[in-house]
Design a protein around this motif. Structure first.
Motif, PDB file in Angstrom:
ATOM      1  N   PHE A   1       0.828  -1.207   0.000  1.00 30.39           N
ATOM      2  CA  PHE A   1       0.000   0.000   0.000  1.00 30.39           C
ATOM      3  C   PHE A   1       0.860   1.254   0.000  1.00 30.39           C
ATOM      4  CE2 PHE A   1      -3.069  -3.063   1.843  1.00 30.39           C
ATOM      5  CZ  PHE A   1      -4.071  -2.912   0.898  1.00 30.39           C
TER       6      PHE A   1
ATOM      7  N   LYS B   1      -2.212  -0.641  -6.480  1.00 31.42           N
ATOM      8  CA  LYS B   1      -3.101  -0.176  -7.562  1.00 31.42           C
ATOM      9  C   LYS B   1      -3.031  -1.089  -8.786  1.00 31.42           C
ATOM     10  CE  LYS B   1      -2.620   4.567  -5.983  1.00 31.42           C
ATOM     11  NZ  LYS B   1      -1.781   5.744  -6.112  1.00 31.42           N
TER      12      LYS B   1
ATOM     13  N   GLU C   1      -6.344   0.364   8.044  1.00 35.27           N
ATOM     14  CA  GLU C   1      -6.215   1.008   6.728  1.00 35.27           C
ATOM     15  C   GLU C   1      -6.054  -0.051   5.634  1.00 35.27           C
ATOM     16  OE1 GLU C   1      -3.888   5.199   7.335  1.00 35.27           O
ATOM     17  OE2 GLU C   1      -2.823   3.410   8.018  1.00 35.27           O
ATOM     18  N   LYS C   2      -5.212  -1.043   5.892  1.00 35.90           N
ATOM     19  CA  LYS C   2      -4.978  -2.098   4.900  1.00 35.90           C
ATOM     20  C   LYS C   2      -6.240  -2.919   4.660  1.00 35.90           C
ATOM     21  CE  LYS C   2      -0.124  -2.579   6.041  1.00 35.90           C
ATOM     22  NZ  LYS C   2       0.841  -3.247   6.851  1.00 35.90           N
TER      23      LYS C   2
ATOM     24  N   SER D   1      -9.291  -2.093   4.941  1.00 33.62           N
ATOM     25  CA  SER D   1     -10.348  -1.363   4.225  1.00 33.62           C
ATOM     26  C   SER D   1     -10.157  -1.433   2.708  1.00 33.62           C
ATOM     27  CB  SER D   1     -10.387   0.094   4.686  1.00 33.62           C
ATOM     28  OG  SER D   1      -9.261   0.802   4.210  1.00 33.62           O
ATOM     29  N   LYS D   2      -8.939  -1.735   2.253  1.00 33.11           N
ATOM     30  CA  LYS D   2      -8.666  -1.805   0.811  1.00 33.11           C
ATOM     31  C   LYS D   2      -8.379  -3.236   0.337  1.00 33.11           C
ATOM     32  CE  LYS D   2      -6.849   2.881   0.274  1.00 33.11           C
ATOM     33  NZ  LYS D   2      -8.001   3.399  -0.425  1.00 33.11           N
ATOM     34  N   SER D   3      -8.667  -4.215   1.201  1.00 28.53           N
ATOM     35  CA  SER D   3      -8.335  -5.608   0.872  1.00 28.53           C
ATOM     36  C   SER D   3      -9.566  -6.423   0.513  1.00 28.53           C
ATOM     37  CB  SER D   3      -7.624  -6.258   2.066  1.00 28.53           C
ATOM     38  OG  SER D   3      -6.423  -5.570   2.324  1.00 28.53           O
ATOM     39  N   HIS D   4      -9.336  -7.450  -0.291  1.00 26.32           N
ATOM     40  CA  HIS D   4     -10.412  -8.356  -0.706  1.00 26.32           C
ATOM     41  C   HIS D   4     -10.502  -9.566   0.217  1.00 26.32           C
ATOM     42  CE1 HIS D   4      -9.112  -5.967  -4.145  1.00 26.32           C
ATOM     43  NE2 HIS D   4     -10.374  -6.015  -4.516  1.00 26.32           N
TER      44      HIS D   4
END
Length: 194
Positions: free
Chosen positions: A115, A121, A163-164, A166-169
């Motif tokens: 990240f 991205k 934070e991580k 919230s952007k992980s699958h």
């Protein structure tokens, strides 16, 4: 098209154990930190690092990673300069590696700062490994010749688990090895069925 699955987590979360397990299951795994260390051994990169940080970071004609870590982890500007030297080279190496594994449905790109570096991205999905703070500190103390204060400073330089996540699958809670392996198997099953 081969999918890029990012694997990340804070220091001491257990990414390497998970990456090794995935590799044992036949999944190609690119370990960004290992490749960065190899790249830092090249004469060209050593020269760039020494011109930026001085010859004090050299030990037996190689970069002294613990000395370099002490310099950069307490100084965000120096960390950014080091990343500016190493990250583009790792990114280019990864692109070459990816071409060699283009016949796989997906590969794993393991990176501690997936990240923070912005390379998340370019991932099709992200797996974040989390573990309780004290468990992480214990693991690092057993693994590295370091102290609690240095570990906490390194943790402060990374994104928080929240934070991580919230952007992980996918999230792997790495507490016991058996439970962790079960979680990894489930994720691999889902990735194979996509």
């Amino acid at each position: 098209m081969t999918k890029i699955i990012g694997l990340t987590g804070g220091i001491g979360s257990g990414k390497t154990m998970i990456a090794n397990y995935m590799q044992s299951k036949g999944v190609p795994v690119y370990i960004a930190d290992d490749e960065a260390k190899k790249i830092m051994k090249s004469a060209e990169v050593k020269e760039l690092i020494c011109s930026e940080f001085g010859d004090a970071v050299l030990k037996d004609d190689n970069i002294d990673n613990s000395m370099l870590a002490k310099l950069v982890f307490n100084n965000p500007d120096k960390l950014q300069k080091l990343n500016g030297i190493v990250h583009p080279l790792v990114a280019s190496h990864f692109e070459e590696w990816l071409k060699k594994h283009s016949d796989f449905p997906f590969i794993i790109k393991e990176a501690a700062i997936l990240f923070e570096s912005g390379s998340f991205k370019k991932c099709d999905a992200i797996i974040t490994v989390i573990a309780p703070l004290e468990t992480r500190i214990d693991r690092i103390l057993k693994r590295d010749k370091t102290d609690r204060e240095s570990i906490l400073k390194r943790i402060e330089n990374q994104w928080t688990d929240k934070e991580k996540m919230s952007k992980s699958h996918f999230i792997i809670r790495n507490i016991t090895k058996k439970e962790t392996i079960n979680q990894v198997d489930e994720i691999l099953k889902k990735l194979n069925n996509q």
